[in-house]
Scaffold this motif. Structure first.
Motif, mmCIF file in Angstrom:
data_model
loop_
_atom_site.group_PDB
_atom_site.id
_atom_site.type_symbol
_atom_site.label_atom_id
_atom_site.label_comp_id
_atom_site.label_asym_id
_atom_site.label_seq_id
_atom_site.Cartn_x
_atom_site.Cartn_y
_atom_site.Cartn_z
ATOM 1 N N MET A 107 0.836 -1.176 0.000
ATOM 2 C CA MET A 107 0.000 0.000 0.000
ATOM 3 C C MET A 107 0.882 1.240 0.000
ATOM 4 O O MET A 107 2.022 1.212 0.405
ATOM 5 C CB MET A 107 -0.904 0.004 1.228
ATOM 6 C CG MET A 107 -1.867 -1.160 1.314
ATOM 7 S SD MET A 107 -3.104 -1.220 0.003
ATOM 8 C CE MET A 107 -4.037 0.254 0.318
ATOM 9 N N SER A 108 0.269 2.337 -0.448
ATOM 10 C CA SER A 108 1.007 3.580 -0.507
ATOM 11 C C SER A 108 0.046 4.756 -0.492
ATOM 12 O O SER A 108 -1.164 4.588 -0.598
ATOM 13 C CB SER A 108 1.862 3.619 -1.776
ATOM 14 O OG SER A 108 1.041 3.586 -2.924
ATOM 15 N N VAL A 109 0.603 5.934 -0.346
ATOM 16 C CA VAL A 109 -0.141 7.184 -0.433
ATOM 17 C C VAL A 109 0.472 7.962 -1.587
ATOM 18 O O VAL A 109 1.695 8.116 -1.663
ATOM 19 C CB VAL A 109 -0.042 7.986 0.877
ATOM 20 C CG1 VAL A 109 -0.767 9.325 0.753
ATOM 21 C CG2 VAL A 109 -0.601 7.182 2.051
ATOM 22 N N THR A 110 -0.375 8.438 -2.504
ATOM 23 C CA THR A 110 0.105 9.207 -3.642
ATOM 24 C C THR A 110 -0.361 10.646 -3.510
ATOM 25 O O THR A 110 -1.551 10.912 -3.329
ATOM 26 C CB THR A 110 -0.402 8.611 -4.970
ATOM 27 O OG1 THR A 110 0.068 7.265 -5.056
ATOM 28 C CG2 THR A 110 0.115 9.401 -6.163
ATOM 29 N N PHE A 111 0.598 11.565 -3.598
ATOM 30 C CA PHE A 111 0.334 13.000 -3.590
ATOM 31 C C PHE A 111 0.390 13.471 -5.035
ATOM 32 O O PHE A 111 1.346 13.157 -5.756
ATOM 33 C CB PHE A 111 1.402 13.729 -2.767
ATOM 34 C CG PHE A 111 1.366 13.404 -1.307
ATOM 35 C CD1 PHE A 111 0.739 14.256 -0.408
ATOM 36 C CD2 PHE A 111 1.970 12.257 -0.822
ATOM 37 C CE1 PHE A 111 0.703 13.956 0.947
ATOM 38 C CE2 PHE A 111 1.953 11.951 0.534
ATOM 39 C CZ PHE A 111 1.315 12.801 1.415
ATOM 40 N N THR A 112 -0.619 14.241 -5.441
ATOM 41 C CA THR A 112 -0.686 14.680 -6.828
ATOM 42 C C THR A 112 -1.420 16.008 -6.912
ATOM 43 O O THR A 112 -2.200 16.343 -6.017
ATOM 44 C CB THR A 112 -1.368 13.596 -7.695
ATOM 45 O OG1 THR A 112 -1.291 13.969 -9.059
ATOM 46 C CG2 THR A 112 -2.803 13.379 -7.293
ATOM 47 N N PRO A 113 -1.199 16.756 -7.979
ATOM 48 C CA PRO A 113 -1.989 17.970 -8.177
ATOM 49 C C PRO A 113 -3.457 17.615 -8.401
ATOM 50 O O PRO A 113 -3.779 16.558 -8.943
ATOM 51 C CB PRO A 113 -1.399 18.585 -9.452
ATOM 52 C CG PRO A 113 -0.015 18.021 -9.535
ATOM 53 C CD PRO A 113 -0.133 16.632 -8.962
ATOM 54 N N GLY A 114 -4.328 18.524 -7.997
ATOM 55 C CA GLY A 114 -5.748 18.354 -8.295
ATOM 56 C C GLY A 114 -5.941 18.307 -9.802
ATOM 57 O O GLY A 114 -5.096 18.747 -10.581
ATOM 58 N N HIS A 115 -7.069 17.768 -10.215
ATOM 59 C CA HIS A 115 -7.346 17.557 -11.630
ATOM 60 C C HIS A 115 -7.329 18.876 -12.393
ATOM 61 O O HIS A 115 -7.841 19.880 -11.936
ATOM 62 C CB HIS A 115 -8.693 16.856 -11.790
ATOM 63 C CG HIS A 115 -8.860 16.235 -13.132
ATOM 64 N ND1 HIS A 115 -9.313 16.942 -14.207
ATOM 65 C CD2 HIS A 115 -8.606 14.980 -13.573
ATOM 66 C CE1 HIS A 115 -9.342 16.147 -15.266
ATOM 67 N NE2 HIS A 115 -8.926 14.948 -14.905
ATOM 68 N N GLY A 116 -6.742 18.827 -13.582
ATOM 69 C CA GLY A 116 -6.682 19.996 -14.449
ATOM 70 C C GLY A 116 -7.522 19.786 -15.693
ATOM 71 O O GLY A 116 -8.476 19.003 -15.701
ATOM 72 N N ILE A 117 -7.145 20.447 -16.764
ATOM 73 C CA ILE A 117 -7.872 20.358 -18.026
ATOM 74 C C ILE A 117 -7.209 19.291 -18.893
ATOM 75 O O ILE A 117 -6.018 19.374 -19.198
ATOM 76 C CB ILE A 117 -7.858 21.714 -18.750
ATOM 77 C CG1 ILE A 117 -8.586 22.755 -17.898
ATOM 78 C CG2 ILE A 117 -8.501 21.593 -20.126
ATOM 79 C CD1 ILE A 117 -8.443 24.167 -18.401
ATOM 80 N N THR A 118 -7.980 18.296 -19.290
ATOM 81 C CA THR A 118 -7.492 17.241 -20.169
ATOM 82 C C THR A 118 -7.641 17.706 -21.609
ATOM 83 O O THR A 118 -8.725 18.101 -22.027
ATOM 84 C CB THR A 118 -8.284 15.942 -19.951
ATOM 85 O OG1 THR A 118 -8.131 15.539 -18.589
ATOM 86 C CG2 THR A 118 -7.811 14.838 -20.875
ATOM 87 N N ILE A 119 -6.538 17.661 -22.362
ATOM 88 C CA ILE A 119 -6.593 18.098 -23.758
ATOM 89 C C ILE A 119 -6.580 16.935 -24.736
ATOM 90 O O ILE A 119 -6.886 17.115 -25.912
ATOM 91 C CB ILE A 119 -5.451 19.087 -24.086
ATOM 92 C CG1 ILE A 119 -4.090 18.453 -23.821
ATOM 93 C CG2 ILE A 119 -5.632 20.381 -23.319
ATOM 94 C CD1 ILE A 119 -2.911 19.255 -24.335
ATOM 95 N N ALA A 120 -6.208 15.740 -24.261
ATOM 96 C CA ALA A 120 -6.166 14.557 -25.123
ATOM 97 C C ALA A 120 -5.958 13.329 -24.255
ATOM 98 O O ALA A 120 -5.767 13.439 -23.037
ATOM 99 C CB ALA A 120 -5.041 14.674 -26.149
ATOM 100 N N HIS A 121 -5.968 12.175 -24.914
ATOM 101 C CA HIS A 121 -5.693 10.895 -24.259
ATOM 102 C C HIS A 121 -4.702 10.143 -25.122
ATOM 103 O O HIS A 121 -4.666 10.341 -26.341
ATOM 104 C CB HIS A 121 -6.975 10.083 -24.101
ATOM 105 C CG HIS A 121 -8.028 10.827 -23.347
ATOM 106 N ND1 HIS A 121 -8.920 11.670 -23.976
ATOM 107 C CD2 HIS A 121 -8.305 10.890 -22.039
ATOM 108 C CE1 HIS A 121 -9.716 12.209 -23.067
ATOM 109 N NE2 HIS A 121 -9.363 11.751 -21.890
ATOM 110 N N VAL A 122 -3.909 9.286 -24.496
ATOM 111 C CA VAL A 122 -2.927 8.493 -25.234
ATOM 112 C C VAL A 122 -2.954 7.058 -24.741
ATOM 113 O O VAL A 122 -3.442 6.772 -23.652
ATOM 114 C CB VAL A 122 -1.493 9.054 -25.095
ATOM 115 C CG1 VAL A 122 -1.385 10.443 -25.686
ATOM 116 C CG2 VAL A 122 -1.037 9.049 -23.647
ATOM 117 N N VAL A 123 -2.364 6.176 -25.543
ATOM 118 C CA VAL A 123 -2.087 4.804 -25.137
ATOM 119 C C VAL A 123 -0.595 4.773 -24.838
ATOM 120 O O VAL A 123 0.221 5.158 -25.675
ATOM 121 C CB VAL A 123 -2.428 3.802 -26.258
ATOM 122 C CG1 VAL A 123 -1.971 2.403 -25.878
ATOM 123 C CG2 VAL A 123 -3.923 3.823 -26.541
#
Length: 173
Positions: free
Chosen positions: A1-17
């Motif tokens: 288990m772990s704790v992940t720190f990340t920025p709050g959600h922003g604007i998504t401009i695209a998606h990738v594989v």
């Protein structure tokens, strides 16, 4: 288990594989819809054998793991800091944050400036060599080098400063 720190959600401009390697993510074709990227990731991962993606940084290993869809943020690569529960149990109280019961339920968010202040205070109070020499977490034995906590605090400071620059909150879970 772990704790992940990340920025709050922003604007998504695209998606990738992607395989997750930054170079592969950068070079990957852009999709307009998450479902299109996710469907292609599933098809590629189901293939009997696949070659490394262009830009893959671990071409000997990555083809053995499934590909996944990932959002591309308008602000570019988004930093995150993943911390093992054993280290999180020590860091969260240093940051004045509740560690819950063994950090299993450690989650929350703060304005980035507040979080930066908490990290700076923790850095000021933590001795230079602060960090456990070794700990047992369940059946896993983790050996930390001296200064491990300060290193993780430095990682959190970098991520939080990115959040300040980009007007994001700091989240963790």
């Amino acid at each position: 288990m772990s704790v992940t720190f990340t920025p709050g959600h922003g604007i998504t401009i695209a998606h990738v594989v992607t395989c997750g390697c930054p170079g592969a993510t950068e070079l990957a074709p852009r999709y307009g819809a998450w479902t299109d990227a996710d469907d292609d990731a599933g098809r590629a991962s189901a293939a009997t054998q696949r070659t490394p993606l262009p830009g893959c940084e671990m071409p000997d290993i990555c083809p053995q793991y499934p590909l996944h869809a990932e959002e591309i943020d308008a602000d570019g690569p988004v930093p995150d800091v993943n911390i093992h529960n054993g280290t999180a149990r020590l860091l969260l109280p240093l940051l004045g944050l509740p560690a819950a019961d063994g950090t299993d339920d450690a989650y929350g968010d703060l304005p980035a400036g507040d979080f930066v202040g908490r990290v700076l205070m923790a850095l000021a109070l933590a001795p230079q060599g602060a960090g456990p020499r070794a700990e047992r977490s369940g059946s896993t034995f983790v050996d930390h080098v001296p200064g491990h906590l300060r290193m993780r605090l430095d990682d959190l400071l970098h991520m939080a400063q990115w959040c300040v620059t980009h007007g994001r909150r700091v989240t963790w879970s």
